[in-house]
Scaffold this motif. Structure first.
Motif, short mmCIF file in Angstrom:
data_model
loop_
_atom_site.label_atom_id
_atom_site.label_comp_id
_atom_site.label_asym_id
_atom_site.label_seq_id
_atom_site.Cartn_x
_atom_site.Cartn_y
_atom_site.Cartn_z
N ARG A 192 -3.93 16.65 3.11
CA ARG A 192 -2.92 16.27 4.10
C ARG A 192 -2.69 14.76 4.12
NH1 ARG A 192 -1.37 19.91 8.18
NH2 ARG A 192 -2.50 21.89 8.16
N ASP A 193 -3.73 13.98 3.92
CA ASP A 193 -3.63 12.53 4.10
C ASP A 193 -3.52 11.76 2.80
OD1 ASP A 193 -3.82 12.59 6.99
OD2 ASP A 193 -5.90 13.22 6.69
N GLY A 194 -3.56 12.44 1.67
CA GLY A 194 -3.33 11.80 0.38
C GLY A 194 -4.38 10.77 0.00
N ALA A 195 -4.06 10.00 -1.03
CA ALA A 195 -4.99 9.01 -1.57
C ALA A 195 -4.34 7.63 -1.50
CB ALA A 195 -5.35 9.34 -3.00
N LEU A 196 -5.01 6.69 -0.90
CA LEU A 196 -4.48 5.33 -0.74
C LEU A 196 -4.53 4.59 -2.07
CD1 LEU A 196 -3.45 3.13 1.22
CD2 LEU A 196 -5.85 2.47 1.58
N PRO A 239 8.26 4.42 0.31
CA PRO A 239 6.95 4.63 -0.30
C PRO A 239 5.87 3.64 0.13
CG PRO A 239 8.67 4.78 -1.96
CD PRO A 239 9.33 4.30 -0.70
N CYS A 240 6.22 2.36 0.31
CA CYS A 240 5.20 1.34 0.50
C CYS A 240 5.16 0.79 1.92
CB CYS A 240 5.41 0.19 -0.47
SG CYS A 240 5.14 0.64 -2.20
N ALA A 241 3.95 0.52 2.36
CA ALA A 241 3.70 -0.23 3.59
C ALA A 241 3.26 -1.63 3.18
CB ALA A 241 2.61 0.44 4.43
N LEU A 242 3.84 -2.66 3.79
CA LEU A 242 3.58 -4.03 3.38
C LEU A 242 2.87 -4.80 4.49
CD1 LEU A 242 5.78 -3.13 1.34
CD2 LEU A 242 6.66 -5.47 1.44
N THR A 243 1.91 -5.61 4.11
CA THR A 243 1.34 -6.55 5.07
C THR A 243 2.38 -7.65 5.33
OG1 THR A 243 0.24 -7.66 3.22
CG2 THR A 243 -1.08 -6.13 4.54
N PRO A 244 2.44 -8.18 6.55
CA PRO A 244 3.50 -9.13 6.89
C PRO A 244 3.59 -10.35 5.98
CG PRO A 244 2.46 -8.33 8.89
CD PRO A 244 1.65 -7.80 7.74
N LEU A 303 0.84 -1.19 0.00
CA LEU A 303 0.00 0.00 0.00
C LEU A 303 0.87 1.24 0.00
CD1 LEU A 303 -2.54 -1.12 2.76
CD2 LEU A 303 -2.86 -1.25 0.28
N ALA A 304 0.40 2.30 -0.65
CA ALA A 304 1.12 3.57 -0.67
C ALA A 304 0.11 4.70 -0.67
CB ALA A 304 2.04 3.66 -1.89
N THR A 305 0.61 5.90 -0.40
CA THR A 305 -0.26 7.08 -0.36
C THR A 305 0.26 8.11 -1.35
OG1 THR A 305 -0.86 6.72 1.96
CG2 THR A 305 -1.11 8.96 1.09
N LEU A 306 -0.53 8.41 -2.36
CA LEU A 306 -0.16 9.40 -3.36
C LEU A 306 -0.58 10.80 -2.92
CD1 LEU A 306 -1.14 7.64 -6.73
CD2 LEU A 306 1.06 7.60 -5.52
N LYS A 307 0.24 11.78 -3.29
CA LYS A 307 -0.10 13.17 -3.02
C LYS A 307 -1.28 13.58 -3.90
CE LYS A 307 4.75 14.17 -2.06
NZ LYS A 307 5.96 14.90 -2.48
N CYS A 316 4.71 10.10 -4.00
CA CYS A 316 4.18 9.54 -2.75
C CYS A 316 4.45 10.43 -1.54
CB CYS A 316 4.82 8.18 -2.47
SG CYS A 316 4.29 6.86 -3.56
N HIS A 317 3.48 10.46 -0.64
CA HIS A 317 3.70 10.85 0.74
C HIS A 317 4.38 9.66 1.44
CE1 HIS A 317 1.45 14.57 1.12
NE2 HIS A 317 0.36 14.03 0.60
N ALA A 318 4.71 9.83 2.73
CA ALA A 318 4.91 8.67 3.58
C ALA A 318 3.61 7.88 3.56
CB ALA A 318 5.23 9.11 5.00
N PRO A 319 3.66 6.55 3.74
CA PRO A 319 2.40 5.78 3.73
C PRO A 319 1.34 6.37 4.66
CG PRO A 319 4.26 4.29 3.68
CD PRO A 319 4.84 5.66 3.87
#
Length: 339
Positions: free
Chosen positions: A11-15, A200-205, A3-7, A73-76
């Motif tokens: 403030r919270d971007g788009a998932l 950029p990306c947050a990963l599920t385990p 998952l990532a968050t685009l600008k 990308c923002h931070a996730p």
């Protein structure tokens, strides 16, 4: 699932949901508009996000997919309700305290260190490290972090592991020249810990396969300074406290809200002979921050030889899978002067 968050001007971007090779992404809006919104309702939306991820990889969403651009990308999580950074690699703690002339209590091997950092202004993966002065001792710290759902107060370490929803890659920027004065006041870090940056990306385990053991991520942490290899210690080795223990420590006297980010502290490995580690150029695994190298230099030569980061210095932090592909995307930052 990545998952990532685009600008997008907010403030919270788009998932977005990102392909495993980091080349394409698709909006997560049919399920959740933002990452915090997804975490608030994780049990309701996780399956739907996973279905869109599967559909992206199967080619069923080609008409919706777009090229994935890490620089967009923002931070996730561009901002989080809580950022609690631990220090799970006691080898690092011991070395850095030694550099300050501070003894390390025996309890540090049994009870984690943790501080509550600022979470209102996380840096994006390519956001500059802005500092007021080179004299502040500008340093990077390559870390792993996890994001939780709602965690009850008093959770056990075993139960805490079940609340880990995502894994992140972090540069916990530190101003080493300001740390001793702040700690001497007896009230912890504040000015010495500016905004942290995230890959950029947050990963599920489940994305890590056997490299994730439920509480530790067993992959090398790669860092580069001005294009030169600086560190490659394994994040799963010499981690005295795993993420279950760190989350339980944070939740000992309070519940944790969904979206809490808990950091591992600077990844650090001992040398094969049990010593503090050697630079990559000498056949070692290197380090994940300059302070640790400077401490080793002091022990070996009587004084540090490597300077802290300067204006214009470049830092890259990344983690790769067994096939050499980037897992999170890279943190790539340049140090610049404020103003």
């Amino acid at each position: 699932m990545k998952l990532a968050t685009l600008k997008n001007g907010s403030r919270d971007g788009a998932l977005v949901i990102v392909s495993r090779d980091l080349t394409r992404c698709v909006s997560a809006a049919p399920v959740a508009a933002t990452l915090q919104g997804a975490l608030d309702r994780w049990h309701e939306v996780a399956a739907g996000l996973a279905q869109r991820s599967d559909a992206l990889h199967a080619g069923a969403l080609d008409d919706e997919a777009q090229a994935f651009d890490p620089q967009a990308c923002h931070a996730p999580l561009p901002r989080a309700y809580q950022w609690a950074d631990g220090s799970a690699y006691v080898n690092h703690v011991e070395l850095v305290r030694r550099a300050r002339g501070a003894e390390m209590p025996a309890s540090f091997w049994t009870d984690p260190l943790m501080y509550q950092g600022g979470s209102d202004s996380f840096l994006d993966p390519h956001g500059d490290i802005v500092a007021g002065s080179e004299a502040h001792g500008i340093d990077f710290e390559a870390e792993v972090a996890v994001v939780t759902d709602d965690v009850p107060m008093g959770v056990t370490a075993d139960a805490a592991r079940t609340h880990i929803r995502l894994v992140l890659l972090v540069n916990d920027v530190s101003l080493r020249g300001l740390i001793p004065g702040e700690l001497a006041k007896g009230f912890g870090f504040f000015q010495s810990k500016p905004s942290s940056a995230f890959a950029p990306c947050a990963l599920t385990p489940d994305e890590f396969g056997a490299a994730w053991d439920g509480g530790r991520l067993h992959r090398p942490m790669l860092s580069f300074v001005d294009g030169q290899p600086f560190g490659k210690p394994d994040a799963g080795v010499d981690m005295t406290f795993d993420f279950g223990q760190l989350v339980a420590h944070a939740a000992k006297t309070r519940p944790l809200a969904a979206g809490t980010v808990v950091g591992s502290g600077t990844v650090s490995n001992r040398d094969a002979d049990g010593g503090p580690g050697r630079p990559i150029a000498e056949g070692g695994l290197g380090y994940s921050c300059l302070a640790e190298l400077r401490t080793v230099e002091t022990l070996r030569h009587g004084a540090p030889q490597t300077p802290f980061l300067k204006f214009g210095s470049r830092v890259r932090i990344e983690m790769q899978g067994e096939d050499g592909t980037s897992l999170f995307g890279a943190i790539e930052q340049t140090v610049r002067a404020a103003g």
